[in-house]
Motif scaffolding. Structure first.
Motif, PDB file in Angstrom:
ATOM      1  N   HIS A  87       6.453  -3.592  -3.591  1.00  0.00           N
ATOM      2  CA  HIS A  87       6.230  -2.427  -4.451  1.00  0.00           C
ATOM      3  C   HIS A  87       5.788  -2.862  -5.859  1.00  0.00           C
ATOM      4  O   HIS A  87       5.117  -2.129  -6.567  1.00  0.00           O
ATOM      5  CB  HIS A  87       7.530  -1.632  -4.507  1.00  0.00           C
ATOM      6  CG  HIS A  87       7.453  -0.404  -5.351  1.00  0.00           C
ATOM      7  ND1 HIS A  87       6.538   0.592  -5.102  1.00  0.00           N
ATOM      8  CD2 HIS A  87       8.157  -0.015  -6.438  1.00  0.00           C
ATOM      9  CE1 HIS A  87       6.687   1.549  -6.010  1.00  0.00           C
ATOM     10  NE2 HIS A  87       7.665   1.211  -6.830  1.00  0.00           N
TER      11      HIS A  87
ATOM     12  N   TYR B 201       0.808  -1.222   0.000  1.00  0.00           N
ATOM     13  CA  TYR B 201       0.000   0.000   0.000  1.00  0.00           C
ATOM     14  C   TYR B 201       0.843   1.275   0.000  1.00  0.00           C
ATOM     15  O   TYR B 201       0.393   2.320  -0.421  1.00  0.00           O
ATOM     16  CB  TYR B 201      -0.921   0.040   1.216  1.00  0.00           C
ATOM     17  CG  TYR B 201      -2.127  -0.859   1.105  1.00  0.00           C
ATOM     18  CD1 TYR B 201      -3.031  -0.683   0.063  1.00  0.00           C
ATOM     19  CD2 TYR B 201      -2.362  -1.865   2.024  1.00  0.00           C
ATOM     20  CE1 TYR B 201      -4.143  -1.494  -0.040  1.00  0.00           C
ATOM     21  CE2 TYR B 201      -3.479  -2.679   1.925  1.00  0.00           C
ATOM     22  CZ  TYR B 201      -4.362  -2.482   0.888  1.00  0.00           C
ATOM     23  OH  TYR B 201      -5.466  -3.276   0.779  1.00  0.00           O
ATOM     24  N   ARG B 202       2.039   1.184   0.579  1.00  0.00           N
ATOM     25  CA  ARG B 202       2.889   2.377   0.632  1.00  0.00           C
ATOM     26  C   ARG B 202       4.236   2.052   0.013  1.00  0.00           C
ATOM     27  O   ARG B 202       4.693   0.910   0.066  1.00  0.00           O
ATOM     28  CB  ARG B 202       3.137   2.795   2.088  1.00  0.00           C
ATOM     29  CG  ARG B 202       1.903   3.320   2.760  1.00  0.00           C
ATOM     30  CD  ARG B 202       2.236   3.686   4.187  1.00  0.00           C
ATOM     31  NE  ARG B 202       1.010   3.712   4.964  1.00  0.00           N
ATOM     32  CZ  ARG B 202       0.649   4.751   5.721  1.00  0.00           C
ATOM     33  NH1 ARG B 202       1.419   5.807   5.800  1.00  0.00           N
ATOM     34  NH2 ARG B 202      -0.464   4.706   6.391  1.00  0.00           N
ATOM     35  N   ASP B 203       4.860   3.083  -0.517  1.00  0.00           N
ATOM     36  CA  ASP B 203       6.208   2.911  -1.052  1.00  0.00           C
ATOM     37  C   ASP B 203       7.204   3.243   0.052  1.00  0.00           C
ATOM     38  O   ASP B 203       6.945   4.093   0.891  1.00  0.00           O
ATOM     39  CB  ASP B 203       6.417   3.839  -2.245  1.00  0.00           C
ATOM     40  CG  ASP B 203       5.503   3.457  -3.409  1.00  0.00           C
ATOM     41  OD1 ASP B 203       5.125   2.278  -3.481  1.00  0.00           O
ATOM     42  OD2 ASP B 203       5.172   4.340  -4.210  1.00  0.00           O
TER      43      ASP B 203
END
Lengths: 287, 292
Positions: free
Chosen positions: B72, B56-58
């Protein structure tokens, strides 16, 4: 460790996903989306029943007004005149307004985040959304036409060519409006602000595109401005189906200009698809 | 165990928001079949870590591998092997529990049975109820059900039992036990230290974006932190002594023949150890800032 699984702990292996699931899941999403749509009272009223409510109001309020006569000398009533306008409004509401508000809400309430973490292909999600608009749009148009014919005495065209025009204007319009709705869902920053951001857009479009107001009484510059957007063209296409042929003299260029309807709508469809491709994300990363 | 058995592998993970470092060099591995708890105060970086691993996040820098894939770049086939229970969900819930689970089951190649999963989270009686009509704890159980419906190899649980009543929590613990026996690898965050102690094999404690300790549940904090404590009351008030020989301390107390008031011998729980570690970490940071 050897390659054999130890007795006390199972080794889990996930089988590969079957082929063709994108379409299959998309179709399954349509059923899911339609079901949830009809369980939301506010969206059913503001997108599904709204054109019917307005058709009723206009037909009753202007029941003594005369919108012109057809070639045989029959009076064109308010119901006759507003049926095509409300069909066009239905495309905009069920497609664009409903999609934009719905997806903006799903973005902020976590629906899209959950789907984004699941193995649902984005394309299946889109099939579900567009399919939902198609199903509800067909029901909406059928309801409008049936009530117009039965309750308000609107005489429907008997020429199959007219119904063919209706079919392609409807299908192209529904698809274009859905795709534009998906693209516009990127605009509201929160689900709560979605209606406040989207409804003014659709409301203004309806007023300048010949939905609530007769298009031919608008000043030429406003008609030209409305011509940039797809709704004006969809309303024009619908008028060509349901109004007497002689009414084409009231249109710009004194013709129905179905080629123009086709070109303008297809351009907006392409614009919408590009915008979707560029702007749609399951979640805003790092928000 | 070889390194290739690591289902999750994180090296020097960093996440920076403008000037704020939410994660400041975190490294750990989770082995196949293991249940690993990530513990820490609010805002310590637990959810940031878990959301980077879920894709969900980098990350700003560092390396991460989840089921052998960089999260990723995780695609559909990768997601089909995961189960995700997010910390916050608030969907409109215009579907019934059964409809929602049957629908999500279709996304997976080898899902669990819908009724079996509904029973596992104890929602048999709510199966035909719209999700929006459920209580907060019941909705949370639907989240857990959706997390396991796809028979995931790796399950992320971000504060899964928030809002559960004690009975539901016990039921959840049993469920996790069954998932573990089937070979599921689990990454759990929770504020209930008894839950972490009961469910997990190992834990990492994260504070201020750094991993301040990591180890087996019964070893975390080091042997020192596990020394039993003898507490009692005397004329000078509450007394406390950490000792390896609590029996000897109690015997000494009883030398004058009187029964000590409020006597207890406690072995520090994970919660005591955790609080000790977090407090010590905060004190160390304050010292550091004072000497600057």
């Amino acid at each position: 460790m050897t390659t054999a699984a130890p007795n006390n702990a199972a080794v889990m292996v996930t089988p590969p996903l079957p082929a063709g699931r994108t379409i299959r899941l998309g179709i399954s999403r349509i059923g899911y989306e339609v079901r949830t749509y009809f369980r939301q009272g506010d969206s059913v009223f503001f997108t599904f029943l709204f054109p019917l409510v307005f058709l009723t109001i206009f037909s009753v309020a202007f029941s003594n007004a005369n919108f012109g006569r057809d070639a045989a000398g029959h009076v064109v009533t308010a119901a006759d005149y507003y049926l095509p306008a409300m069909l066009a409004a239905g495309l905009l509401l069920s497609g664009l307004q409903n999609m934009a508000v719905d997806i903006a809400g799903e973005k902020s309430d976590g629906t899209l985040k959950r789907l984004g973490g699941s193995p649902l292909p984005v394309f299946s999600y889109f099939i579900g959304k567009i399919g939902q608009v198609l199903v509800t749009g067909i029901l909406q148009a059928a309801l409008l036409i049936v009530i117009a014919a039965t309750a308000f005495g609107v005489s429907l065209p008997s020429d199959p060519a007219k119904w063919l025009t209706f079919a392609w204007v409807f299908l192209l319009g529904v698809t274009t409006c859905s795709v534009l709705g998906i693209a516009l869902s990127a605009l509201p920053r929160t689900g709560k602000s979605a209606t406040a951001v989207i409804i003014p857009i659709t409301l203004i479009l309806q007023f300048i595109s010949g939905v609530y107001l007769q298009f031919n009484i608008l000043p030429t510059w406003l008609q030209n401005f409305a011509g940039i957007f797809p709704l004006k063209w969809l309303a024009q296409g619908m008028r060509s189906v349901f109004l007497p042929d002689s009414f084409k003299t009231l249109e710009a260029g004194h013709e129905w200009n179905l080629t123009g309807v086709l070109i303008a709508t297809v351009i907006w469809l392409v614009v919408g698809l590009v915008l979707c491709r560029v702007t749609f994300r399951w979640i805003r990363k790092d928000s | 165990m070889t390194i290739s058995d690591a289902v999750v592998s994180v090296r020097d993970l960093r996440k920076t928001y403008e000037s704020f470092a939410a994660l400041d060099g975190v490294s750990f591995d989770i082995q196949r079949g293991e249940t690993f708890a990530l513990l820490g105060p609010n805002g310590a970086g637990k959810s940031t870590t878990i959301e980077i691993l879920e894709g969900y996040r980098d990350r700003t820098s560092g390396e991460a591998s989840v089921l052998g894939i960089d999260p990723h770049r995780g695609g559909i086939a990768w997601k089909a092997r995961l189960g995700i229970v997010l910390q916050n969900t608030g969907e409109s819930g215009n579907v019934t529990v059964h409809e929602q689970l049957s629908h999500f089951a279709r996304y997976y190649a080898n899902p669990r049975g819908v009724d079996e999963v509904i029973a596992a989270v104890g929602l048999e009686e709510k199966s035909k109820t719209l999700i929006r009509k459920l209580s907060g704890g019941q909705r949370r159980r639907v989240d857990v059900a959706l997390g396991i419906i796809g028979r995931p190899e790796l399950l992320f649980l971000d504060e899964p039992t928030t809002g559960f009543d004690p009975e539901a929590r016990r039921g959840f613990w049993d469920l996790i036990g069954r998932l573990k026996r089937e070979g599921t690898t689990i990454l759990l965050t929770t504020h209930y230290l008894d839950e972490a102690e009961h469910l997990s094999d190992r834990a990492g404690i994260i504070a201020g974006g750094k991993l301040i300790d990591i180890g087996a549940i019964n070893e975390i904090g080091g042997a020192e932190a596990r020394i039993p404590i003898v507490r009692w009351q005397d004329a000078n008030g509450r007394q406390e002594r950490r000792t390896h020989e609590p029996g000897a301390v109690v015997a000494a107390l009883m030398r004058d023949g009187s029964e000590p008031v409020g006597l207890e011998i406690v072995r520090p729980s994970l919660e005591d150890v955790y609080l000790g570690l977090v407090e010590a970490n905060e004190a160390a940071i304050e010292d550091l800032e004072l000497t600057k």
